[in-house]
Design an enzyme around this catalytic site. Structure first.
Site, PDB file in Angstrom:
ATOM      1  N   HIS E  17      56.223-114.904   4.975  1.00 34.98           N
ATOM      2  CA  HIS E  17      54.822-114.283   5.129  1.00 34.98           C
ATOM      3  C   HIS E  17      54.508-112.424   4.056  1.00 34.98           C
ATOM      4  CE1 HIS E  17      55.977-115.761   9.852  1.00 34.98           C
ATOM      5  NE2 HIS E  17      55.385-116.329   9.423  1.00 34.98           N
ATOM      6  N   LYS E  41      53.199-120.998  23.311  1.00 33.84           N
ATOM      7  CA  LYS E  41      54.410-120.987  22.187  1.00 33.84           C
ATOM      8  C   LYS E  41      55.901-120.481  23.046  1.00 33.84           C
ATOM      9  CE  LYS E  41      52.924-122.254  18.531  1.00 33.84           C
ATOM     10  NZ  LYS E  41      53.165-122.314  16.905  1.00 33.84           N
ATOM     11  N   ARG E  90      54.586-124.358   2.444  1.00 33.48           N
ATOM     12  CA  ARG E  90      56.343-124.574   2.157  1.00 33.48           C
ATOM     13  C   ARG E  90      56.639-125.595   2.029  1.00 33.48           C
ATOM     14  NH1 ARG E  90      57.652-121.596   7.671  1.00 33.48           N
ATOM     15  NH2 ARG E  90      56.699-123.555   8.171  1.00 33.48           N
ATOM     16  N   SER E 128      59.822-118.402  11.030  1.00 34.44           N
ATOM     17  CA  SER E 128      60.339-117.824  12.100  1.00 34.44           C
ATOM     18  C   SER E 128      61.540-118.466  13.285  1.00 34.44           C
ATOM     19  CB  SER E 128      58.810-117.631  12.972  1.00 34.44           C
ATOM     20  OG  SER E 128      58.089-116.374  11.997  1.00 34.44           O
TER      21      SER E 128
END
Lengths: 163, 163, 163, 163, 163, 163
Positions: E17, E41, E90, E128
């Protein structure tokens, strides 16, 4: 002595897993099959049952040992003295996830290599999750898992349904 | 007579689904739209509501029939006398999952063919899950679902929010 | 009457092509196998030879016809009165290219549908290009192409090598 | 004794190749680096030069041997007594091609396993083809290939340009 | 003045990030980092904590501002006067999801452009979710997140485990 | 002043390129469209013709300039004083190649950022290569390229065929 770790949840063990175990056992002197606890996935079989299934089905391969684990995969591999982690690849979706994991594992311990094997192409679509879904609707799963495992999956689903 | 089954949850039916229905209906003499119960996904609309939406929106296509099902897709297709299962493809992620399903389905019944169609490219990004997410934040969903469905999604989300 | 077109170069025809032909023939009343000239790829076999191979190998399927073509695929499909173009999908790489073609073909003629079928998973890795590469080094190709085609490929490669 | 074969064209050898060689050498008792002739690709360096580069750059790894080959990879691996073929994976595009090759190789000889390794993530974008393209425009390639190879690539491109 | 929005959950903020923030900040006059609430989440850190982490770690970049949001991303971008939404890519899995989102966002507001940036290749495997998984097993996360964040993740996981 | 470079061969320029140009021009103060010579691809139109086409079709966008180049993209971007390179993404195949290029470009010059934009979904299947293939068979290309370019492609193909 080369030691390899092949980790998984094996809920249930499939013919795809069996194929990777046979291939992996030829690459190392000793293959540790690590059965992950994975309580967050609410597995169909208990950890003890899954360890028992894998032990029984892989009993004919002499250099295989089955070990339960509840730890970071890399720590488990280190504790077992492994120099490689073996992963089966089926498709691009696997590949992406595996690459991300392997990339982070390279940072955690660069001495333990992640090695990817490809299951027999005819077995590549098999996934434990789909096996359970098919069995839950009474579909035939005999082409996807070992014979005794197929019976055990059917029994467990029947027992759960009665609850 | 060639019969095809187009399965889905349709929660809600989108313009992408509508496009695949129109395309699929031309490939067969009778197209059965199978609406899956899918309680595990906690759908926004009940099974009856979703069957109703699909029936209403596809009413102008003469050879389409809407049937709810709570069974293994292959068993449902067999029960309907289908010779093909129709699936819409949008992107590689779809493709991977669909290929795995189709590979296992080839083993379950090799007589029923899985047929993949491609929605109009302009409609490919549309996903029911994103439609609901956008609507839950008050975003406009009129370009993604049929007009009456857009109103129904908004109403249901408003009703749920009051609870 | 539903007519489908299954286009390809078939240089040589493989067991993967044979599988898609068998599957496709069940979806339509008449399946036209379109053999593309493709001179830019310098095929191993002439157009006539390739048409001959496909005719011979598909002779047991009653509703199949083999037609050479040297035109835009969509024009060929229109000329044959087809309502669908059948394509075999093997992997993501195929998928990408096919999706691009299908997307442009939707613009050229929205009445002719591109339909994707999946070959038997065990046959998916087979590619004509790799068959020729293996044969050029004297490798065994009998598991990848029909028996007589295997002999023909070997003969042609031997003849070319003598030149 | 476990023998592995790592095949490639190595035109030129990159830091990505070097990384896979170091990883592969730890998995086997003897690693044969097979340098393919590949005349159809009009390599920048002759076969002898490429064998020389690989030998020099891998000289510090004791269990590595460099062998040129002009044969089917599977035949070469058999002739070397290998039990595995090692391939580096960089990205999905590689993966697709490699999977197709490995699937056909499973049919050619099921005793020789294809094993995929992942290069260090920082080295994954490096491709011989792009190195040559960058060098041909006078760009710096020192971060992508071993130091002496960088000089050799620059020299060869300069020499070719003079012709 | 060009304003860009870089949205995320940042639970926790990673070096990946941080890399995208540094790159994005150079593309615009003002970069709004939007921290999404994401209660579904069950984040490890509260919204306030995550906003705090991002503010602290990005404090050295002068044209960055951190703003929490609980709204449709497109509405948030409109409210901030942004002309672009910045997303880090990514891998292919990201790409697929992002393309679907971007495709629907083009329909919602065609004036706000989605711009994809690529993190430093060495940082691309970092996610993450995997950072939290590694930390939950006591693995070292210092190579994946800023130093102070690593300590905060460890503390929070220890505190949660005591409950 | 922010300067961006959008490189390509533009043989011919398509509606997909036009869409990326319009989007890219909004992100920067000055957009340099770099037209690559690319003699190895034997383009249909000369460099001068392609530069002319792009200039004419983009003439209505005030901050766009068209510049031919025969150099490493990164050197060209540096010479133009650009801080970003703009690339259009269509599909996963693009993505892979672009990621590899961008990864190597990060090493060549970390100050110039590669920025990926997504064309309008309806335009994503369009590829210059397919446009030429369709036109060579007399197919209609008016939905894929600007009107005058369509005529120019048809004329050039007719002229070449007469040779």
């Amino acid at each position: 002595m080369r030691i390899g770790v092949y980790p998984g949840t094996f809920d249930p063990i499939t013919l795809g897993h069996m194929d990777i175990i046979a291939r992996g056992a030829k690459l190392v002197d000793r293959l540790i099959i690590g059965v992950a606890t994975n309580p967050s996935k609410s597995p169909l079989f208990t950890l003890e049952e899954r360890v028992g299934h894998v032990q029984r089905e892989a009993a004919h391969i002499s250099n295989v040992e089955v070990v339960p684990f509840d730890a970071l995969l890399m720590h488990f591999a280190e504790a077992q003295g492994a120099s490689m982690i073996i992963r089966g690849l089926r498709a691009v979706a696997d590949f992406e996830y595996e690459f991300q994991m392997a990339g982070m594992n390279q940072q955690l311990n660069s001495e333990i290599e992640t090695v990817f094997l490809m299951a027999d192409v005819a077995l590549q679509p098999i996934a434990s999750r789909l096996v359970k879904e098919i069995a839950s609707y009474g579909g035939a799963i005999d082409k996807f898992v070992p014979t005794r495992v197929a019976a055990e999956v059917r029994d467990r689903i029947a027992t759960n349904a009665e609850k």
